[in-house]
Design a protein around this motif. Structure first.
Motif, mmCIF file in Angstrom:
data_model
loop_
_atom_site.group_PDB
_atom_site.id
_atom_site.type_symbol
_atom_site.label_atom_id
_atom_site.label_comp_id
_atom_site.label_asym_id
_atom_site.label_seq_id
_atom_site.Cartn_x
_atom_site.Cartn_y
_atom_site.Cartn_z
ATOM 1 N N LEU A 11 0.849 -1.184 0.000
ATOM 2 C CA LEU A 11 0.000 0.000 0.000
ATOM 3 C C LEU A 11 0.888 1.238 0.000
ATOM 4 C CD1 LEU A 11 -2.763 1.426 0.379
ATOM 5 C CD2 LEU A 11 -2.449 1.104 2.848
ATOM 6 N N VAL A 12 0.603 2.162 -0.890
ATOM 7 C CA VAL A 12 1.391 3.383 -1.000
ATOM 8 C C VAL A 12 0.466 4.547 -1.331
ATOM 9 C CG1 VAL A 12 1.907 3.013 -3.445
ATOM 10 C CG2 VAL A 12 3.473 4.370 -2.048
ATOM 11 N N GLN A 13 0.845 5.731 -0.913
ATOM 12 C CA GLN A 13 0.061 6.910 -1.250
ATOM 13 C C GLN A 13 0.353 7.363 -2.670
ATOM 14 O OE1 GLN A 13 0.904 9.843 1.831
ATOM 15 N NE2 GLN A 13 -0.955 9.229 2.933
ATOM 16 N N ALA A 14 -0.604 8.041 -3.250
ATOM 17 C CA ALA A 14 -0.412 8.591 -4.590
ATOM 18 C C ALA A 14 0.842 9.468 -4.607
ATOM 19 C CB ALA A 14 -1.626 9.407 -4.998
ATOM 20 N N GLY A 15 1.618 9.319 -5.676
ATOM 21 C CA GLY A 15 2.881 10.032 -5.793
ATOM 22 C C GLY A 15 4.063 9.274 -5.267
ATOM 23 N N GLY A 16 3.803 8.175 -4.573
ATOM 24 C CA GLY A 16 4.869 7.372 -4.003
ATOM 25 C C GLY A 16 5.466 6.394 -4.994
ATOM 26 N N SER A 17 6.368 5.558 -4.479
ATOM 27 C CA SER A 17 7.098 4.611 -5.317
ATOM 28 C C SER A 17 7.089 3.226 -4.692
ATOM 29 C CB SER A 17 8.555 5.058 -5.485
ATOM 30 O OG SER A 17 8.645 6.302 -6.125
ATOM 31 N N LEU A 18 7.200 2.228 -5.558
ATOM 32 C CA LEU A 18 7.390 0.842 -5.145
ATOM 33 C C LEU A 18 8.302 0.184 -6.170
ATOM 34 C CD1 LEU A 18 3.808 -0.469 -4.192
ATOM 35 C CD2 LEU A 18 5.734 -0.174 -2.628
ATOM 36 N N ARG A 19 9.034 -0.830 -5.724
ATOM 37 C CA ARG A 19 9.811 -1.648 -6.655
ATOM 38 C C ARG A 19 9.379 -3.094 -6.506
ATOM 39 N NH1 ARG A 19 16.209 -2.985 -7.636
ATOM 40 N NH2 ARG A 19 15.962 -4.262 -5.758
ATOM 41 N N THR A 78 16.422 -12.403 -11.949
ATOM 42 C CA THR A 78 15.402 -11.520 -11.403
ATOM 43 C C THR A 78 15.074 -10.400 -12.388
ATOM 44 O OG1 THR A 78 16.148 -11.980 -9.146
ATOM 45 C CG2 THR A 78 14.756 -10.052 -9.456
ATOM 46 N N VAL A 79 13.791 -10.081 -12.465
ATOM 47 C CA VAL A 79 13.331 -8.929 -13.227
ATOM 48 C C VAL A 79 12.645 -7.977 -12.245
ATOM 49 C CG1 VAL A 79 11.141 -10.026 -13.861
ATOM 50 C CG2 VAL A 79 12.047 -8.172 -15.257
ATOM 51 N N TYR A 80 12.795 -6.692 -12.505
ATOM 52 C CA TYR A 80 12.283 -5.676 -11.600
ATOM 53 C C TYR A 80 11.314 -4.744 -12.330
ATOM 54 C CZ TYR A 80 16.522 -7.096 -9.125
ATOM 55 O OH TYR A 80 17.521 -7.828 -8.518
ATOM 56 N N LEU A 81 10.453 -4.122 -11.543
ATOM 57 C CA LEU A 81 9.609 -3.053 -12.056
ATOM 58 C C LEU A 81 9.642 -1.924 -11.032
ATOM 59 C CD1 LEU A 81 7.706 -2.236 -14.401
ATOM 60 C CD2 LEU A 81 5.798 -2.935 -12.912
ATOM 61 N N GLN A 82 10.351 -0.869 -11.375
ATOM 62 C CA GLN A 82 10.395 0.322 -10.533
ATOM 63 C C GLN A 82 9.224 1.211 -10.909
ATOM 64 O OE1 GLN A 82 12.581 1.253 -7.971
ATOM 65 N NE2 GLN A 82 11.110 2.926 -7.691
ATOM 66 N N MET A 83 8.383 1.511 -9.928
ATOM 67 C CA MET A 83 7.175 2.287 -10.183
ATOM 68 C C MET A 83 7.246 3.580 -9.392
ATOM 69 S SD MET A 83 4.329 -0.759 -10.089
ATOM 70 C CE MET A 83 4.481 -0.995 -8.333
ATOM 71 N N ASN A 84 7.288 4.689 -10.101
ATOM 72 C CA ASN A 84 7.332 6.013 -9.487
ATOM 73 C C ASN A 84 6.068 6.795 -9.819
ATOM 74 O OD1 ASN A 84 9.974 5.432 -8.586
ATOM 75 N ND2 ASN A 84 10.864 6.268 -10.458
#
Length: 124
Positions: A11-19, A78-84
């Motif tokens: 769970l993240v707030q709008a504007g945040g990031s997850l990988r 490993t494959v990654y998806l950086q989401m900003n």
């Protein structure tokens, strides 16, 4: 046979990031093009991003271009998806997938193996 295990959702707030990470079993990871897809409740699974076997070519859905980055580490399988700059409309279950082909694809039906998915929820 390839087994895929995703991690990194939350769970993240709008504007945040997850990988997100997707760990693959097997010794032939570099033989597969990899993709990330997502599925929101009541919607079809949709393409997010794909990466070539060597990682030199990447492809993105228009909705995530400029915000998400796909990458891979063949030494770590490993494959990654950086989401900003995440938006509430990015909320979905995210899946990684492997395709035993030189060519990347945006069509789920063209992928051979799938992970179990990881939930990403973006609050407004």
């Amino acid at each position: 046979q390839v087994q895929l295990v995703e991690s990194g959702g939350g769970l993240v707030q709008a504007g945040g990031s997850l990988r997100l990470s997707c760990a693959a079993s097997g010794r032939t990871f570099s033989s597969y093009t990899m993709g990330w897809f997502r599925q929101a409740p009541g919607k079809e699974r949709e393409f997010v991003a794909a990466i070539s076997r060597s990682g030199d070519r990447t492809y993105y859905a228009d909705s995530v271009k400029g915000r998400f980055t796909i990458s891979r580490d063949n030494a770590k399988n490993t494959v990654y998806l950086q989401m900003n700059s995440l938006k509430p409309e990015d909320t979905a279950v995210y899946y990684c997938a492997a395709r035993n082909s030189y060519y990347s694809s945006g069509y789920p039906s063209q992928y051979d193996y799938w992970g179990q998915g990881t939930q990403v929820t973006v609050s407004s």
